[in-house]
Enzyme design. Structure first.
Site, short mmCIF file in Angstrom:
data_model
loop_
_atom_site.label_atom_id
_atom_site.label_comp_id
_atom_site.label_asym_id
_atom_site.label_seq_id
_atom_site.Cartn_x
_atom_site.Cartn_y
_atom_site.Cartn_z
N THR A 238 6.61 2.32 -0.66
CA THR A 238 6.29 1.23 -0.92
C THR A 238 5.86 0.49 -2.44
O THR A 238 5.22 -0.28 -2.83
CB THR A 238 4.58 1.19 -0.35
OG1 THR A 238 3.81 2.23 -0.99
CG2 THR A 238 4.74 1.21 1.36
N LYS B 201 -3.94 -9.44 -1.64
CA LYS B 201 -2.98 -8.54 -0.79
C LYS B 201 -3.69 -7.30 -0.47
O LYS B 201 -4.47 -6.68 -1.39
CB LYS B 201 -1.77 -8.35 -1.48
CG LYS B 201 -0.98 -9.36 -2.05
CD LYS B 201 0.31 -9.06 -3.25
CE LYS B 201 -0.36 -8.49 -4.18
NZ LYS B 201 0.56 -8.24 -5.37
N GLY C 168 6.75 -1.12 -5.48
CA GLY C 168 7.13 -2.40 -5.59
C GLY C 168 6.76 -3.56 -4.70
O GLY C 168 7.60 -4.69 -4.67
N THR C 169 5.92 -3.36 -3.71
CA THR C 169 5.85 -4.29 -2.73
C THR C 169 5.20 -5.64 -3.27
O THR C 169 5.55 -6.78 -2.91
CB THR C 169 4.82 -3.78 -1.34
OG1 THR C 169 3.62 -3.15 -2.29
CG2 THR C 169 5.63 -2.89 -0.64
N GLY C 170 4.32 -5.31 -4.41
CA GLY C 170 3.73 -6.71 -4.89
C GLY C 170 4.56 -7.35 -5.59
O GLY C 170 4.64 -8.61 -5.55
N CYS C 171 5.64 -6.78 -6.56
CA CYS C 171 6.51 -7.64 -7.20
C CYS C 171 7.32 -8.42 -6.26
O CYS C 171 7.84 -9.42 -6.43
CB CYS C 171 7.29 -6.74 -8.11
SG CYS C 171 6.49 -5.57 -9.03
N1 LIG Z 1 2.59 0.03 4.29
C1 LIG Z 1 2.88 -1.25 4.45
N2 LIG Z 1 3.26 -1.93 5.57
C2 LIG Z 1 3.49 -3.18 5.37
N3 LIG Z 1 3.19 -4.06 4.64
C3 LIG Z 1 2.66 -3.57 3.54
C4 LIG Z 1 2.50 -2.12 3.32
N4 LIG Z 1 2.11 -1.80 2.27
C5 LIG Z 1 1.99 -3.17 1.57
N5 LIG Z 1 2.16 -4.10 2.34
C6 LIG Z 1 2.37 -5.60 2.14
O1 LIG Z 1 2.98 -5.81 0.93
C7 LIG Z 1 2.48 -6.70 0.21
C8 LIG Z 1 2.10 -6.42 -1.14
O2 LIG Z 1 0.99 -5.99 -1.44
P1 LIG Z 1 0.20 -4.64 -1.97
O3 LIG Z 1 -1.01 -4.74 -1.68
O4 LIG Z 1 1.17 -3.50 -1.57
O5 LIG Z 1 0.60 -5.09 -3.46
P2 LIG Z 1 0.67 -4.46 -4.85
O6 LIG Z 1 -0.41 -3.43 -4.60
O7 LIG Z 1 0.43 -5.33 -5.95
O8 LIG Z 1 2.06 -3.66 -4.88
P3 LIG Z 1 2.57 -2.78 -6.11
O9 LIG Z 1 2.78 -1.50 -5.61
O10 LIG Z 1 4.05 -3.40 -6.34
O11 LIG Z 1 1.70 -2.86 -7.27
C9 LIG Z 1 1.43 -7.45 0.96
O12 LIG Z 1 1.65 -8.36 1.93
C10 LIG Z 1 1.14 -6.06 1.77
O13 LIG Z 1 0.20 -6.55 2.92
C1 LIG Z 2 7.38 -3.01 -14.72
C2 LIG Z 2 6.43 -2.69 -13.51
N1 LIG Z 2 5.82 -4.06 -13.29
C3 LIG Z 2 4.95 -3.93 -12.21
C4 LIG Z 2 4.70 -2.70 -11.50
C5 LIG Z 2 3.72 -2.80 -10.35
O1 LIG Z 2 4.32 -2.29 -9.09
C6 LIG Z 2 5.18 -1.67 -11.93
N2 LIG Z 2 4.98 -0.44 -11.40
N3 LIG Z 2 6.08 -1.54 -12.85
MG LIG Z 3 0.89 -5.43 -7.75
#
Ligand SMILES: Nc1ncnc2c1ncn2[C@@H]1O[C@H](COP(=O)(O)OP(=O)(O)OP(=O)(O)O)[C@@H](O)[C@H]1O
Ligand SMILES: Cc1ncc(CO)c(N)n1
Ligand SMILES: [Mg+2]
Length: 576
Positions: free
Chosen positions: A288, A255, A290-293
């Protein structure tokens, strides 16, 4: 009731080094994701979920910490089933990420979600103030309780704070196999803080990843999995995806949300054979967290409903984009990175009244136009053809059924609409406004001698998409005055699908594109051999190509669509 388990003193497991510092993305470029696109996205798949809520097993009152509750009633009727994701993750007290994000995502996607909690974090929009790791034997206990009783379709993992927690998870998965395993290797926060130590990294590499159907690292996590391999560009992300695939998961999604200096949010999906670059406009928002979860649990939810991996990933990407866009200005907390609203559809977004917000011109990128003659020739139904096209990457579909009986057309359109909705792809009807209304399609495409666009707008109202075929700058101007959303311009090249159709060539197309205030899709004789030349015109209003024979007059629509998608994606990248 005696079903209370040993009370665990979490305080002894506090790990002061586990701190998250989450920063807002600083990128610009506000995208225009329409409210209707969000709406369409939200509604997607709703028709296919006709499961009822399961009736729950009555709890026995003699449960001890070593015994698993025995169901008193079991129900095996298909009707009573609902797709089910089990999330094994940490709790986020601020409720933007972790277990809370997973619950909300699955609810938004209409999938049941059970929860095994691996850590309890004290967390808000400023960062993480504390972490309590749940002892591994109690994690195992939760896993047993859920997996031995409730039929889990897909397991999704998030924060696995210790190697022992990771190991009991792997044991449970071997004991209770599920249909799919989605691993979000939560390790490193946006700011680069370590969330899981080197021993967990080894556990990921050696035990969990080989069991995973997909693993979804962000760039920092991908780098950590690969012994701190630098990942700075999209090309590095591809290399990383391939190397992580070598560790054993069936597919990999790297990602790029945190990749600096990009106006697009680009993710790389690799299934061991092909790379797919999934790109969406970067939403300019602080929200943004929690986007990954969310991405991982949405993938899990779609897999639980039966999607293929690539479709699940695409749907998840759109879901995140839609939720971010919807929550762009949400103000929760005082910190640098806020949560977003997963349940956007519970809001009143059906009432979008701003015309310019309804339609996403990027949907015109790969525009598939059906042809009943071709389907007959190859012995397939319209629905089969449409499914293959959207699965292959068509971004909008138009049903052009010149010789179908009205009843058959409406029936086919309803089936196609269901398919398109499940992929988040708009469906338009050629010419037949009555059919579009009857099946509640997303809009119509009209020619110069069909219903005038202005009348079509009056009949269909402000919500529907209207496209108009235009050969000249004058046509394009009129379409704009009439309230159309886009124009189709051509025939660019000679074609057999339309008789007596004057060819305008690339020069004619360019002239129309330059004059048009509306987004343009090129049409007419376009296929693998010439799509690149069309895209390379490089006029900003030209958003994509519409194709008929190049997809539907071929043996394998899926492959043709995939190939064409790859060709025009590359051309679009090169002309940007
Ligand atoms: N500002 C944004 N606009 C559009 N899409 C986004 C944005 N930020 C993240 N994404 C998308 O969200 C999804 C999650 O990716 P991201 O790289 O943010 O994950 P992450 O770092 O694991 O997130 P987290 O903050 O939950 O740890 C991907 O599809 C990414 O392209
Ligand atoms: C509990 C938990 N899981 C995953 C993430 C990553 O976004 C976070 N910030 N907190
Ligand atoms: Mg993540």
């Amino acid at each position: 009731m005696s079903c209370v388990f040993n009370v665990v003193d979490f305080s002894s497991h506090y790990s002061p080094h586990l701190h998250l510092h989450l920063h807002a993305h600083s990128q610009i470029t506000p995208p225009l994701l329409s409210k209707r696109a969000i709406n369409r996205f939200w509604n997607c798949n709703s028709d296919s979920i006709n499961h009822q809520t399961p009736r729950f097993v009555k709890m026995q009152s003699n449960i001890t910490s070593n015994s698993i509750p025995t169901p008193i009633h079991t129900f095996d009727s298909e009707l009573n089933k609902i797709p089910h994701v089990l999330t094994v993750a940490g709790s986020d007290s601020g409720a933007g990420a972790g277990i809370q994000a997973d619950l909300k995502t699955c609810s938004a996607r209409r999938v049941y979600c059970s929860t095994v909690i691996t850590a309890v974090t004290a967390q808000n929009t400023l960062g993480v103030q504390g972490v309590n790791i749940v002892p591994h034997d109690f994690v195992q206990h939760q896993l047993n309780s859920v997996l031995s009783d409730i039929n889990v379709d897909v397991v999704k993992t998030g924060m696995l704070p210790s190697l022992s927690v990771l190991k009991v998870l792997c044991q449970s998965l071997r004991k209770f196999p599920v249909k799919a395993l989605v691993v979000d290797p939560v390790m490193i926060s946006t700011s680069g803080d370590i969330l899981a130590g080197p021993s967990v990294l080894d556990g990921f590499r050696e035990e969990l990843l080989p069991m995973a159907d997909i693993v979804t690292p962000n760039v920092k996590e991908a780098s950590a999995l690969l012994g701190d391999l630098p990942i700075k560009t999209v090309s590095d992300m591809r290399t990383a995806a391939k190397l992580i695939h070598d560790l054993g998961p069936r597919s990999v999604l790297v990602k790029g949300g945190d990749l600096p200096n990009s106006s697009e949010a680009i993710d790389i999906f690799y299934d061991g054979q092909e790379f797919y670059e999934l790109s969406s406009p970067r939403v300019n928002t602080r929200n943004t967290h929690g986007t990954g979860c969310t991405m991982a649990s949405c993938i899990a939810a779609e897999l639980a409903k039966g999607s293929s991996m690539l479709s699940a990933v695409k749907i998840a990407k759109r879901f995140v984009e839609a939720a971010l866009e919807y929550s762009r200005d949400l103000l929760i907390g005082n910190g640098v990175q806020g949560p977003f609203d997963h349940l956007l559809a519970l809001k009143n977004i059906n009432q979008s009244s701003y015309r310019q917000d309804r339609f996403n011109p990027n949907d015109l990128f790969l525009y598939a136009v059906t042809d009943s003659g071709m389907n007959r020739k190859w012995g397939r139904s319209i629905a089969e053809a449409v499914k293959a096209a959207v699965e292959g990457g068509a971004t909008i579909v138009q049903l052009r059924e010149k010789d179908a009986e009205t009843k058959d057309f409406v029936d086919a359109a309803k089936v196609c609409l269901k398919i398109c909705r499940s992929y988040g792809v708009p469906l338009l009807i050629n010419d037949r406004i009555d059919v579009a209304l009857a099946c509640d399609a997303d809009g119509v495409h009209v020619g110069q001698s069909d219903m005038p666009a202005r009348l079509a707008r009056t009949i269909l109202g402000p919500e529907k998409i209207i496209g108009v075929s235009c050969k000249t700058p004058e046509h394009a101007h009129q379409a704009w005055l009439d309230g159309a959303d886009y124009i189709g311009s051509g025939g660019v090249y000679p074609t057999n699908t339309k008789e007596n159709n004057r060819t305008i060539g690339l020069d004619g197309l360019k002239e129309v594109c330059k004059a048009s205030k509306l987004p343009v899709v090129a049409i007419g004789g376009i296929g693998m051999s010439n799509a690149r030349a069309v895209m390379e015109l490089g006029v900003p209003s030209l958003k994509g190509v519409a194709v008929v024979s190049a997809l539907f007059d071929r043996e394998c629509i899926l492959t043709e669509t995939r190939n064409l998608q790859a060709v025009i994606s590359e051309a679009a990248l090169l002309t940007q």
